[in-house]
Design a protein around this motif. Sequence first.
Motif, PDB file in Angstrom:
ATOM      1  N   PRO A 108      39.387  46.661  44.038  1.00 37.54           N
ATOM      2  CA  PRO A 108      39.095  46.962  42.630  1.00 37.54           C
ATOM      3  C   PRO A 108      39.740  45.975  41.653  1.00 37.54           C
ATOM      4  O   PRO A 108      39.212  45.748  40.573  1.00 37.54           O
ATOM      5  CB  PRO A 108      39.673  48.374  42.445  1.00 37.54           C
ATOM      6  CG  PRO A 108      39.733  48.955  43.808  1.00 37.54           C
ATOM      7  CD  PRO A 108      40.002  47.807  44.740  1.00 37.54           C
ATOM      8  N   THR A 109      40.876  45.401  42.052  1.00 35.43           N
ATOM      9  CA  THR A 109      41.584  44.489  41.152  1.00 35.43           C
ATOM     10  C   THR A 109      41.112  43.039  41.271  1.00 35.43           C
ATOM     11  O   THR A 109      41.595  42.173  40.547  1.00 35.43           O
ATOM     12  CB  THR A 109      43.094  44.542  41.431  1.00 35.43           C
ATOM     13  OG1 THR A 109      43.335  44.212  42.808  1.00 35.43           O
ATOM     14  CG2 THR A 109      43.646  45.940  41.142  1.00 35.43           C
ATOM     15  N   TYR A 110      40.172  42.792  42.186  1.00 37.37           N
ATOM     16  CA  TYR A 110      39.666  41.432  42.399  1.00 37.37           C
ATOM     17  C   TYR A 110      38.552  41.161  41.396  1.00 37.37           C
ATOM     18  O   TYR A 110      37.453  41.707  41.507  1.00 37.37           O
ATOM     19  CB  TYR A 110      39.142  41.308  43.824  1.00 37.37           C
ATOM     20  CG  TYR A 110      38.678  39.915  44.227  1.00 37.37           C
ATOM     21  CD1 TYR A 110      39.471  39.104  45.028  1.00 37.37           C
ATOM     22  CD2 TYR A 110      37.437  39.428  43.839  1.00 37.37           C
ATOM     23  CE1 TYR A 110      39.047  37.851  45.437  1.00 37.37           C
ATOM     24  CE2 TYR A 110      36.998  38.174  44.227  1.00 37.37           C
ATOM     25  CZ  TYR A 110      37.815  37.388  45.030  1.00 37.37           C
ATOM     26  OH  TYR A 110      37.385  36.132  45.424  1.00 37.37           O
ATOM     27  N   LYS A 111      38.837  40.333  40.419  1.00 35.39           N
ATOM     28  CA  LYS A 111      37.847  39.999  39.386  1.00 35.39           C
ATOM     29  C   LYS A 111      37.932  38.503  39.102  1.00 35.39           C
ATOM     30  O   LYS A 111      39.018  37.967  38.845  1.00 35.39           O
ATOM     31  CB  LYS A 111      38.099  40.798  38.105  1.00 35.39           C
ATOM     32  CG  LYS A 111      38.004  42.311  38.298  1.00 35.39           C
ATOM     33  CD  LYS A 111      38.208  43.050  36.985  1.00 35.39           C
ATOM     34  CE  LYS A 111      38.208  44.559  37.199  1.00 35.39           C
ATOM     35  NZ  LYS A 111      36.953  45.040  37.811  1.00 35.39           N
ATOM     36  N   LEU A 112      36.778  37.833  39.129  1.00 32.53           N
ATOM     37  CA  LEU A 112      36.767  36.396  38.891  1.00 32.53           C
ATOM     38  C   LEU A 112      37.229  36.038  37.490  1.00 32.53           C
ATOM     39  O   LEU A 112      37.620  34.899  37.230  1.00 32.53           O
ATOM     40  CB  LEU A 112      35.370  35.823  39.154  1.00 32.53           C
ATOM     41  CG  LEU A 112      34.923  35.773  40.623  1.00 32.53           C
ATOM     42  CD1 LEU A 112      33.583  35.077  40.736  1.00 32.53           C
ATOM     43  CD2 LEU A 112      35.956  35.090  41.515  1.00 32.53           C
ATOM     44  N   GLU A 113      37.206  37.016  36.582  1.00 28.54           N
ATOM     45  CA  GLU A 113      37.701  36.774  35.229  1.00 28.54           C
ATOM     46  C   GLU A 113      39.197  36.467  35.224  1.00 28.54           C
ATOM     47  O   GLU A 113      39.736  35.945  34.247  1.00 28.54           O
ATOM     48  CB  GLU A 113      37.440  37.989  34.334  1.00 28.54           C
ATOM     49  CG  GLU A 113      35.973  38.236  34.002  1.00 28.54           C
ATOM     50  CD  GLU A 113      35.218  38.935  35.127  1.00 28.54           C
ATOM     51  OE1 GLU A 113      35.853  39.293  36.154  1.00 28.54           O
ATOM     52  OE2 GLU A 113      33.989  39.112  35.006  1.00 28.54           O
ATOM     53  N   LYS A 114      39.871  36.759  36.321  1.00 30.13           N
ATOM     54  CA  LYS A 114      41.299  36.471  36.435  1.00 30.13           C
ATOM     55  C   LYS A 114      41.556  35.018  36.834  1.00 30.13           C
ATOM     56  O   LYS A 114      42.703  34.618  37.020  1.00 30.13           O
ATOM     57  CB  LYS A 114      41.955  37.410  37.451  1.00 30.13           C
ATOM     58  CG  LYS A 114      41.952  38.872  37.025  1.00 30.13           C
ATOM     59  CD  LYS A 114      42.651  39.734  38.061  1.00 30.13           C
ATOM     60  CE  LYS A 114      42.674  41.200  37.624  1.00 30.13           C
ATOM     61  NZ  LYS A 114      43.365  42.058  38.618  1.00 30.13           N
ATOM     62  N   LEU A 115      40.473  34.262  36.973  1.00 31.08           N
ATOM     63  CA  LEU A 115      40.571  32.855  37.330  1.00 31.08           C
ATOM     64  C   LEU A 115      39.926  31.980  36.268  1.00 31.08           C
ATOM     65  O   LEU A 115      39.021  32.409  35.560  1.00 31.08           O
ATOM     66  CB  LEU A 115      39.863  32.589  38.662  1.00 31.08           C
ATOM     67  CG  LEU A 115      40.412  33.278  39.906  1.00 31.08           C
ATOM     68  CD1 LEU A 115      39.465  33.062  41.084  1.00 31.08           C
ATOM     69  CD2 LEU A 115      41.804  32.765  40.244  1.00 31.08           C
ATOM     70  N   LYS A 116      40.381  30.760  36.201  1.00 30.65           N
ATOM     71  CA  LYS A 116      39.707  29.744  35.398  1.00 30.65           C
ATOM     72  C   LYS A 116      39.123  28.731  36.385  1.00 30.65           C
ATOM     73  O   LYS A 116      39.876  28.041  37.089  1.00 30.65           O
ATOM     74  CB  LYS A 116      40.688  29.051  34.445  1.00 30.65           C
ATOM     75  CG  LYS A 116      40.033  27.987  33.579  1.00 30.65           C
ATOM     76  CD  LYS A 116      41.018  27.407  32.573  1.00 30.65           C
ATOM     77  CE  LYS A 116      41.291  28.380  31.446  1.00 30.65           C
ATOM     78  NZ  LYS A 116      42.097  27.769  30.365  1.00 30.65           N
ATOM     79  N   LEU A 117      37.806  28.689  36.478  1.00 26.89           N
ATOM     80  CA  LEU A 117      37.164  27.785  37.427  1.00 26.89           C
ATOM     81  C   LEU A 117      37.298  26.346  36.934  1.00 26.89           C
ATOM     82  O   LEU A 117      37.015  26.048  35.770  1.00 26.89           O
ATOM     83  CB  LEU A 117      35.690  28.158  37.611  1.00 26.89           C
ATOM     84  CG  LEU A 117      35.414  29.599  38.069  1.00 26.89           C
ATOM     85  CD1 LEU A 117      33.942  29.760  38.427  1.00 26.89           C
ATOM     86  CD2 LEU A 117      36.297  30.007  39.237  1.00 26.89           C
TER      87      LEU A 117
END
Length: 326
Positions: A108-117
């Motif tokens: 549930p805590t895995y969100k790509l928004e937590k990364l900057k590609l």
Amino acid sequence: MKSLLKIAGAALAFTIGFGGQSFAADYPTKDIRMVIPWGAGGGTDGIVRKLSTIAEKEIGQSVYAENIEGGISATGVMQVMKARPDGYTVGSLTYDSVVTVPWQGLLPTYKLEKLKLIARVTSEPDAILVSSNAPYKSVADLIAAAKANPGTIKVAIQNTGSRLHLAMLQFQEKTGTEFKLIAYPGGAAPQKEAILSKEVDVVATSMGDFSALIEGGDVRGLVEFSDSRNPTFPDVPTAKEEGVDLQIGSFIVLAAPANTPDDVVAKIEASYKSALESSEFQEWVSKVGVSPNWLGTDEVTEWADGTQKTLFDQMQTLVDQGVIKK
């Protein structure tokens, strides 16, 4: 008193702002950690390590690779998401990191928004390869054998629910075949062990991941899920040539924790772009069956969002048809 507080506050804000600018200007001042969310020895591992070795010459500090396996790449990627956004932890994402894990909702805590590609650096189609002594000389031979003996031919995929699993399910659907799909979690390295130990005669993987075994004569390609032939392995026919309407493959994307300063990201991007374009990398990658395929920071997020949507829709269709379960 209020005036003094305002002055003090302004001074503090200036110091913080200046400190941030100074940090970014000096970056990097120490080694950079590159998280590879798959085991050592696989294709992603080899490509990222080679690219990082060249990039560190440009960026001015060592880039050390750390393999963190588990969770269909989620374990390693989560460490990048949780890392301090200072540019000293960077990660490499693959298809599963961008598509499989978010679609399945494994964490549930895995969100790509937590990364900057930062950038997409490569792309490569999936393929079906067989042991050099397997009786299948073409993909037509394999299809005929599978139809004659449904569910008996063992095919090594990677993780259950992964891209390669999806690719083989689609291959079965489009060719009217049924194989015994066996999961080997942990990337390409366990698949290599499986085919070398004769646990299986067939693997679904990429030509790049198995380039050393192909060159060594241990395995050979039957078909690549693409519409244009691989320049490194031009003798392997494409799915389009074999009359199978299937195009699917992997990619490698570099990412940093969200909120990493833009100018720090720009330095990383520039270093890896220079490395990708270097003659050293271009000559090396031309021998491993992978295509350099650069998309920079300004484009990669939009591309990733679009890729996600397209593949999510395709997988939902397979769920609706009862082919796979979510």
